[in-house]
Write a protein that holds these residues in place. Structure first.
Motif, PDB file in Angstrom:
ATOM      1  N   ALA A  83       9.349   1.814  -9.608  1.00 41.33           N
ATOM      2  CA  ALA A  83       7.993   2.070  -9.109  1.00 41.33           C
ATOM      3  C   ALA A  83       7.096   0.848  -9.344  1.00 41.33           C
ATOM      4  CB  ALA A  83       7.403   3.300  -9.782  1.00 41.33           C
ATOM      5  N   ARG A  84       7.187   0.228 -10.505  1.00 39.79           N
ATOM      6  CA  ARG A  84       6.379  -0.972 -10.783  1.00 39.79           C
ATOM      7  C   ARG A  84       6.793  -2.131  -9.884  1.00 39.79           C
ATOM      8  NH1 ARG A  84       4.908  -1.994 -17.026  1.00 39.79           N
ATOM      9  NH2 ARG A  84       3.795  -0.040 -17.366  1.00 39.79           N
ATOM     10  N   PHE A  85       8.079  -2.317  -9.707  1.00 37.02           N
ATOM     11  CA  PHE A  85       8.575  -3.401  -8.863  1.00 37.02           C
ATOM     12  C   PHE A  85       8.106  -3.214  -7.429  1.00 37.02           C
ATOM     13  CE2 PHE A  85      11.908  -5.101  -6.055  1.00 37.02           C
ATOM     14  CZ  PHE A  85      11.837  -6.429  -6.423  1.00 37.02           C
ATOM     15  N   ARG A  86       8.161  -2.012  -6.936  1.00 35.09           N
ATOM     16  CA  ARG A  86       7.739  -1.724  -5.567  1.00 35.09           C
ATOM     17  C   ARG A  86       6.236  -1.933  -5.395  1.00 35.09           C
ATOM     18  NH1 ARG A  86       8.112   4.105  -3.625  1.00 35.09           N
ATOM     19  NH2 ARG A  86       6.431   3.943  -2.175  1.00 35.09           N
ATOM     20  N   ARG A  87       5.438  -1.536  -6.383  1.00 36.54           N
ATOM     21  CA  ARG A  87       3.985  -1.684  -6.310  1.00 36.54           C
ATOM     22  C   ARG A  87       3.582  -3.157  -6.309  1.00 36.54           C
ATOM     23  NH1 ARG A  87       1.253   0.690 -11.161  1.00 36.54           N
ATOM     24  NH2 ARG A  87       2.771   2.285 -10.713  1.00 36.54           N
TER      25      ARG A  87
ATOM     26  N   GLN B 221       4.461  -4.755  -2.902  1.00 35.92           N
ATOM     27  CA  GLN B 221       3.525  -4.396  -1.849  1.00 35.92           C
ATOM     28  C   GLN B 221       2.211  -5.147  -2.005  1.00 35.92           C
ATOM     29  OE1 GLN B 221       3.207  -0.165  -2.052  1.00 35.92           O
ATOM     30  NE2 GLN B 221       5.043   0.191  -0.837  1.00 35.92           N
ATOM     31  N   ALA B 222       1.778  -5.370  -3.244  1.00 34.84           N
ATOM     32  CA  ALA B 222       0.532  -6.097  -3.476  1.00 34.84           C
ATOM     33  C   ALA B 222       0.648  -7.541  -3.003  1.00 34.84           C
ATOM     34  CB  ALA B 222       0.163  -6.058  -4.954  1.00 34.84           C
ATOM     35  N   VAL B 223       1.818  -8.128  -3.184  1.00 37.33           N
ATOM     36  CA  VAL B 223       2.020  -9.506  -2.748  1.00 37.33           C
ATOM     37  C   VAL B 223       2.037  -9.579  -1.228  1.00 37.33           C
ATOM     38  CG1 VAL B 223       3.682 -11.395  -2.703  1.00 37.33           C
ATOM     39  CG2 VAL B 223       3.200 -10.225  -4.843  1.00 37.33           C
ATOM     40  N   LYS B 224       2.657  -8.627  -0.569  1.00 33.20           N
ATOM     41  CA  LYS B 224       2.743  -8.651   0.888  1.00 33.20           C
ATOM     42  C   LYS B 224       1.382  -8.473   1.549  1.00 33.20           C
ATOM     43  CE  LYS B 224       7.403  -7.064   1.873  1.00 33.20           C
ATOM     44  NZ  LYS B 224       8.192  -5.986   2.456  1.00 33.20           N
ATOM     45  N   GLY B 225       0.617  -7.476   1.132  1.00 34.92           N
ATOM     46  CA  GLY B 225      -0.627  -7.155   1.818  1.00 34.92           C
ATOM     47  C   GLY B 225      -1.856  -7.492   1.016  1.00 34.92           C
TER      48      GLY B 225
END
Length: 93
Positions: A21-25, A28-32
């Motif tokens: 969950a932390r890795f995914r969050r 996503q923050a880096v992408k958008g």
């Protein structure tokens, strides 16, 4: 013994879930996120940013930036700078 093995499996599953969950969050923050690449930004504004409007006469010329006694930064062309140097103290920025 079987209960201890079940508890260990549950703890490992919770750890993997939290890590994922932390890795995914963060991904996503880096992408958008709000990050703008400076290389692409500077290429677009290349020739447009050379001449800017003077703070005093509003004509588009090459400017020198100065701060006045109150700390306000002003971009002045050569003619306006000469006029204001006689009446005010200007500090180069």
């Amino acid at each position: 013994m079987e209960i201890a093995a079940g508890i260990v499996i549950i703890i490992i599953a919770i750890f993997v879930f939290v890590f994922y969950a932390r890795f995914r969050r963060t991904r996503q923050a880096v992408k958008g996120g709000n990050v703008i690449e400076l290389k692409s930004r500077s290429r677009r504004s290349g020739a447009e940013g050379k001449d800017q409007a003077c703070s005093r006469c509003k004509q588009r010329r090459k400017l020198m930036f100065y701060a006045d006694a109150s700390g306000a930064v002003r971009g002045l062309c050569k003619t306006c700078r000469r006029e204001l140097e006689q009446h005010q103290e200007l500090y180069p920025v």
